[in-house]
Enzyme design. Structure first.
Site, short mmCIF file in Angstrom:
data_model
loop_
_atom_site.label_atom_id
_atom_site.label_comp_id
_atom_site.label_asym_id
_atom_site.label_seq_id
_atom_site.Cartn_x
_atom_site.Cartn_y
_atom_site.Cartn_z
N THR A 1 1.01 -1.03 0.60
CA THR A 1 -0.25 -0.28 -0.29
C THR A 1 0.98 1.08 -0.03
OG1 THR A 1 -0.51 -0.02 3.09
CG2 THR A 1 -1.74 -1.10 1.50
N VAL B 1 1.14 4.47 1.43
CA VAL B 1 1.47 4.48 2.79
C VAL B 1 2.01 3.77 3.18
CG1 VAL B 1 0.80 5.43 5.09
CG2 VAL B 1 -0.72 6.19 3.15
N CYS B 2 2.35 2.60 3.53
CA CYS B 2 2.95 1.53 3.26
C CYS B 2 4.57 2.19 3.32
CB CYS B 2 2.33 0.44 3.83
SG CYS B 2 0.43 -0.20 4.96
N ALA B 3 4.40 2.10 2.64
CA ALA B 3 5.90 1.59 1.18
C ALA B 3 5.88 3.36 1.70
CB ALA B 3 5.52 1.89 -0.14
#
Length: 166
Positions: A57, A59-61
């Site tokens: 995803t 934001v996680c990245a």
């Protein structure tokens, strides 16, 4: 149980985060080579636990990239990115992104980390994944900062988390 949102829709977690000024619970997570890592393996280091649902995803990245950049300037600090992604997916992500200052750890086997730390999502499309959380530990594994991000699609407060180490 924490009340957070995913895309504005309410979801809950299985508990509450460990509190500031307490000792972080021990964990057992899988590394990229499938070896088992424990909190005690990082004894003597300050630690940023960057916890998120999935490296797949945006934001996680973004959080992994941000902490990777910031970690290069931190003394005696390990950044542990923790999700339920398979270790192979985590390793592929780090290789593609050129991330060298973070260590990916997976809770894919049984979700015990998410359960113990009270951050496993109970319901909605991300049920059984980790919510977005940052926990900062000192050299003795005492929690000096914790943030449960209220909206899963929101980035954590990097500046405040990093300032906890200054």
């Amino acid at each position: 149980m924490a009340n957070i949102t995913l895309g504005g829709n309410p979801v809950t977690t299985n508990g509450e985060l460990p509190q500031n000024n307490t000792t972080a619970p021990e964990f057992e997570l899988s590394a990229a080579d499938l070896s088992i890592k424990h909190l005690k393996d990082y004894k003597g280091f300050r630690k940023i636990l960057n916890i998120f649902p999935s490296v797949d995803t945006g934001v996680c990245a973004a959080s992994a990239r941000k902490f990777n950049t910031e970690a290069a300037a931190l003394d005696n600090t390990k950044v542990l990115c923790i999700s339920r992604d398979l270790p192979f997916a985590q390793a592929r992500f780090c290789a593609a992104e050129g991330l060298e200052n973070v260590e990916m750890l997976s809770d894919f086997k049984n979700g015990n980390f998410g359960s113990t730390y009270g951050l496993m999502i109970n319901d909605g499309p991300f049920a059984d994944l980790h919510s977005r959380v940052v926990i900062v530990l000192d050299e003795k594994d005492k929690i000096i900062y914790e943030e449960q991000v209220p909206e899963i699609g929101q980035e954590p407060d990097y500046e405040t988390a990093l300032n906890a180490l200054k």
